[in-house]
Design a protein around this motif. Structure first.
Motif, PDB file in Angstrom:
ATOM      1  N   GLY A  87       0.818  -1.353  -0.063  1.00 57.72           N
ATOM      2  CA  GLY A  87      -0.191  -0.026  -0.021  1.00 57.72           C
ATOM      3  C   GLY A  87       0.829   1.192  -0.045  1.00 57.72           C
ATOM      4  N   ILE A  88       1.941   1.502   0.820  1.00 53.88           N
ATOM      5  CA  ILE A  88       2.796   2.555   0.834  1.00 53.88           C
ATOM      6  C   ILE A  88       3.573   2.577  -0.365  1.00 53.88           C
ATOM      7  N   GLU A  89       3.920   1.617  -0.935  1.00 51.78           N
ATOM      8  CA  GLU A  89       4.559   1.784  -2.412  1.00 51.78           C
ATOM      9  C   GLU A  89       3.627   2.299  -3.388  1.00 51.78           C
ATOM     10  N   LYS A  90       2.676   1.787  -3.409  1.00 52.74           N
ATOM     11  CA  LYS A  90       1.404   2.201  -4.431  1.00 52.74           C
ATOM     12  C   LYS A  90       1.130   3.604  -4.146  1.00 52.74           C
ATOM     13  N   ILE A  91       0.577   3.892  -3.023  1.00 51.42           N
ATOM     14  CA  ILE A  91      -0.237   5.237  -2.806  1.00 51.42           C
ATOM     15  C   ILE A  91       0.792   6.256  -2.592  1.00 51.42           C
ATOM     16  N   TYR A  92       2.021   6.132  -1.980  1.00 46.65           N
ATOM     17  CA  TYR A  92       2.876   7.253  -1.989  1.00 46.65           C
ATOM     18  C   TYR A  92       4.089   7.380  -3.060  1.00 46.65           C
ATOM     19  N   ASN A  93       3.779   6.561  -3.880  1.00 44.16           N
ATOM     20  CA  ASN A  93       4.880   6.237  -5.313  1.00 44.16           C
ATOM     21  C   ASN A  93       6.195   6.162  -4.583  1.00 44.16           C
ATOM     22  N   SER A  94       6.454   5.227  -3.569  1.00 46.07           N
ATOM     23  CA  SER A  94       7.671   5.013  -2.894  1.00 46.07           C
ATOM     24  C   SER A  94       8.418   3.738  -3.113  1.00 46.07           C
ATOM     25  N   LYS A  95       9.552   3.776  -2.779  1.00 45.43           N
ATOM     26  CA  LYS A  95      10.074   2.370  -2.631  1.00 45.43           C
ATOM     27  C   LYS A  95      10.725   2.024  -1.312  1.00 45.43           C
ATOM     28  N   LEU A  96      10.566   0.761  -1.170  1.00 45.41           N
ATOM     29  CA  LEU A  96      11.142   0.261   0.322  1.00 45.41           C
ATOM     30  C   LEU A  96      12.469  -0.485   0.390  1.00 45.41           C
ATOM     31  N   GLN A  97      13.083   0.412   1.197  1.00 51.48           N
ATOM     32  CA  GLN A  97      14.707  -0.372   1.125  1.00 51.48           C
ATOM     33  C   GLN A  97      14.793  -1.391   2.679  1.00 51.48           C
ATOM     34  N   GLN A  98      14.830  -2.413   2.364  1.00 51.55           N
ATOM     35  CA  GLN A  98      14.995  -3.408   3.423  1.00 51.55           C
ATOM     36  C   GLN A  98      16.339  -3.253   4.197  1.00 51.55           C
ATOM     37  N   ILE A  99      16.207  -3.239   5.426  1.00 55.36           N
ATOM     38  CA  ILE A  99      17.557  -2.939   6.424  1.00 55.36           C
ATOM     39  C   ILE A  99      17.941  -4.079   6.970  1.00 55.36           C
ATOM     40  N   ASN A 100      16.971  -4.811   7.296  1.00 59.32           N
ATOM     41  CA  ASN A 100      17.175  -6.291   8.122  1.00 59.32           C
ATOM     42  C   ASN A 100      15.846  -6.983   8.135  1.00 59.32           C
ATOM     43  N   ASP A 101      15.564  -7.964   8.849  1.00 57.09           N
ATOM     44  CA  ASP A 101      14.438  -8.713   8.760  1.00 57.09           C
ATOM     45  C   ASP A 101      13.245  -8.110   9.401  1.00 57.09           C
ATOM     46  N   LEU A 102      13.390  -7.203  10.147  1.00 57.44           N
ATOM     47  CA  LEU A 102      12.322  -6.516  10.754  1.00 57.44           C
ATOM     48  C   LEU A 102      12.057  -4.928  10.325  1.00 57.44           C
ATOM     49  N   ILE A 103      13.075  -4.265   9.639  1.00 52.33           N
ATOM     50  CA  ILE A 103      12.762  -2.908   9.419  1.00 52.33           C
ATOM     51  C   ILE A 103      13.000  -2.535   7.848  1.00 52.33           C
ATOM     52  N   TRP A 104      12.209  -1.626   7.425  1.00 48.45           N
ATOM     53  CA  TRP A 104      12.245  -0.846   6.132  1.00 48.45           C
ATOM     54  C   TRP A 104      12.294   0.181   6.187  1.00 48.45           C
ATOM     55  N   LYS A 105      13.035   0.998   5.096  1.00 49.42           N
ATOM     56  CA  LYS A 105      13.179   2.523   5.046  1.00 49.42           C
ATOM     57  C   LYS A 105      12.451   2.988   3.819  1.00 49.42           C
ATOM     58  N   ILE A 106      11.686   3.853   3.964  1.00 51.17           N
ATOM     59  CA  ILE A 106      10.791   4.478   2.824  1.00 51.17           C
ATOM     60  C   ILE A 106      11.754   5.424   2.059  1.00 51.17           C
ATOM     61  N   THR A 107      12.062   5.029   0.774  1.00 49.06           N
ATOM     62  CA  THR A 107      12.762   6.075  -0.087  1.00 49.06           C
ATOM     63  C   THR A 107      11.941   6.510  -1.259  1.00 49.06           C
ATOM     64  N   LYS A 108      12.341   7.577  -2.020  1.00 49.50           N
ATOM     65  CA  LYS A 108      11.396   8.040  -3.107  1.00 49.50           C
ATOM     66  C   LYS A 108      11.463   7.385  -4.243  1.00 49.50           C
ATOM     67  N   SER A 109      10.660   7.141  -4.976  1.00 57.94           N
ATOM     68  CA  SER A 109      10.817   6.401  -6.026  1.00 57.94           C
ATOM     69  C   SER A 109      11.616   7.061  -7.265  1.00 57.94           C
ATOM     70  N   THR A 110      12.241   6.531  -8.032  1.00 58.87           N
ATOM     71  CA  THR A 110      12.937   7.137  -9.122  1.00 58.87           C
ATOM     72  C   THR A 110      12.554   7.090 -10.450  1.00 58.87           C
TER      73      THR A 110
END
Length: 528
Positions: A505-528
């Protein structure tokens, strides 16, 4: 010549007491040093929720609506506040945690109201309770063995015992449970000796306190009954009658809570006991549990196998010492002494062994075997005192047993030094939570960080992170099937253990990419 030997013995006896006092000071130091350094883990978070008077459902409803949450607002559900009173605390235990029993929670609530709600203040109550172990243990040894010296040696062993130090720094009821086991045992022996009504009334009161401290105290009380019946040779004597009346009174006081447990069961609280384990796995776990009585280097299931293999010789030596001490007290002491020690060891140990090896229920943990640990320490204290001070013991044997006692004490002190500097220990489930300090550090490095998650992660993960992250971190918690409304102004936005729906949902609605840092945490980055 005899007079000179007597004087030398008095000197050595006074030196022994001096050394024991030093160990007692060290033990007190270990119980309070860096008491807030280790992570405030899941069980402690649940304790604090119960102390606050809120229920899980109330917390999820109030925090899970998607609004921005500060650390202060998050921790509102971790300590007492004017919105909830003592009655609410009892209500929360009844509805959601009836199996943990209310005595520790209620007393800790008053303690936190008096001394503050920091991690150090909350845990310090357990540390304070653990100090009561020393006088109770001394009086018990005086009553059981008729020897103050055995009492001093037992205090020395418990003072630097790793397992006692570990639970003295945890916001749970285990320190209180140890104290109630000791005072009920002392009260029973004293009542059997004095045979007065007031002494039996005191025993009934200690039973009631124990019943409301820990559910497994019922096993300790049952073992005490077996001990008395055996000592009275299964006769309906005056002592037996007094015991039955006292036990009945103590049990009746617990009947209301038994009804609460029956009508409000929480089977999910013990789901972890269903974990299947091989016979070898069960044997090694039991060996590890008992070896922590004297040596604990923080080894957990997630540690490399080489570390565990390296400890095998030391664990075997400790187990041999324990077995020999039990054999020795059986052979050298009276029935009143050895039977008491054996019933204390077996009170919880035997039922847990049966549950583990027969029914394959993994109830055996260090925190549940504390009565057995106390019994073993009494046996070892009797062994050391007798071997080192007995007139019939040869000089070389005294030196040998003095060396063994020294090694045991040094093992405990070494364990305490290592444990005092660690941020996470085996009892904090490092295999599950060891990444949390790193996650908190990553999140806190942002200028204006936001952590997003769903309601399934509030307790305990999000509350645990609340104790680790910087106060500038904001939280946003949404219902499992909803997406957050992310506001502007945050430089770093993270997702903690997000569901697939939340990520997509976040990737689609906010036009963002998710960077997986480890098994538990992702960081939202701007879509290129």
């Amino acid at each position: 010549m005899k007079k000179q030997l007597s004087q030398n013995w008095l000197i050595s006896k006074s030196w022994l007491r001096f050394l024991i006092i030093i160990l007692l000071v060290i033990g007190v130091f270990f119980r309070f040093v860096n008491i807030d350094k280790k992570i405030y883990w899941g069980d402690e978070v649940f304790s604090s929720l119960r102390i606050s008077g809120y229920t899980q459902s109330e917390m999820k409803k109030q925090l899970g609506n998607g609004h921005l949450i500060s650390i202060e607002e998050l921790h509102k559900y971790q300590y007492p506040n004017p919105e909830k009173n003592t009655a609410d605390t009892i209500k929360g235990v009844i509805l959601e945690d009836s199996q943990i029993l209310p005595l520790y929670i209620l007393i800790t609530r008053f303690w936190v109201e008096l001394f503050g709600n920091s991690v150090a203040a909350t845990r310090s109550f357990s540390a304070f309770l653990s100090l009561l172990t020393f006088p109770c243990l001394y009086w018990l040894c005086k009553e059981l063995f008729g020897s103050s010296l055995i009492g001093w040696v037992a205090i020395a062993l418990v003072a630097v015992s790793p397992i006692h130090v570990v639970y003295a720094q945890e916001a749970r009821a285990y320190s209180l449970w140890i104290v109630t086991i000791l005072i009920s045992s002392l009260a029973l022996l004293r009542a059997m000796r004095l045979k007065t009504k007031i002494s039996w009334c005191i025993y009934a009161i200690t039973l009631s306190l124990g019943f409301y401290t820990h559910l497994f105290f019922t096993l300790v009380a049952f073992a005490q009954g077996i001990y008395l019946i055996a000592i009275e040779r299964f006769r309906l004597s005056k002592t037996s009658i007094y015991y039955l009346v006292s036990s009945l009174a103590g049990f009746i006081s617990f009947v209301p809570w038994i009804w609460i447990i029956i009508t409000n069961p929480q089977p999910e609280a013990v789901d972890w006991t269903n974990t299947k384990q091989t016979l070898f796995g069960s044997v090694t776990r039991w060996a590890g549990i008992f070896s922590r009585t004297f040596l604990d280097l923080g080894i957990s299931p997630s540690d490399p196998g080489k570390l565990k293999i390296a400890l095998i010789p030391f664990i075997l030596i400790i187990l041999v010492l324990m077995v020999y001490s039990i054999y020795f007290i059986y052979r050298r002491s009276s029935k009143e002494v050895w039977l008491f020690v054996l019933t204390l060891i077996g009170s919880v140990g035997i039922p847990l062994l049966i549950a583990d090896f027969v029914f394959q229920k993994r109830y055996a943990t260090s925190r549940y075997t504390l009565p057995s640990v106390l019994g073993i320490q009494l046996a070892v204290a009797y062994l050391f005192t007798t071997k080192i001070t007995s007139v019939s013991t040869k000089v070389w044997q005294k030196k040998l047993w003095s060396l063994v006692a020294f090694i045991v004490i040094i093992s405990g002190v070494t364990s305490g030094l290592i444990q005092s500097q660690a941020q996470i220990w085996w009892n904090k489930l490092p295999e599950k939570y060891q990444e949390y300090p790193k996650i908190a550090n990553i999140i806190s490095q942002g200028n204006k960080p936001l952590l997003i998650s769903d309601t399934d992660n509030i307790l305990p993960p999000i509350q645990m992170l609340g104790y680790l992250v910087d106060p500038k971190v904001k939280f946003q918690i949404v219902d499992k099937n909803h997406l957050p409304e992310i506001t502007n102004g945050f430089t770093d936005i993270f997702l903690f253990n997000p569901s697939d729906l939340l990520k997509a949902g976040i990737e689609k609605i906010y036009n963002s990419k998710l960077q997986q840092i480890n098994d538990l945490i992702w960081k939202i980055t701007k879509s290129t």
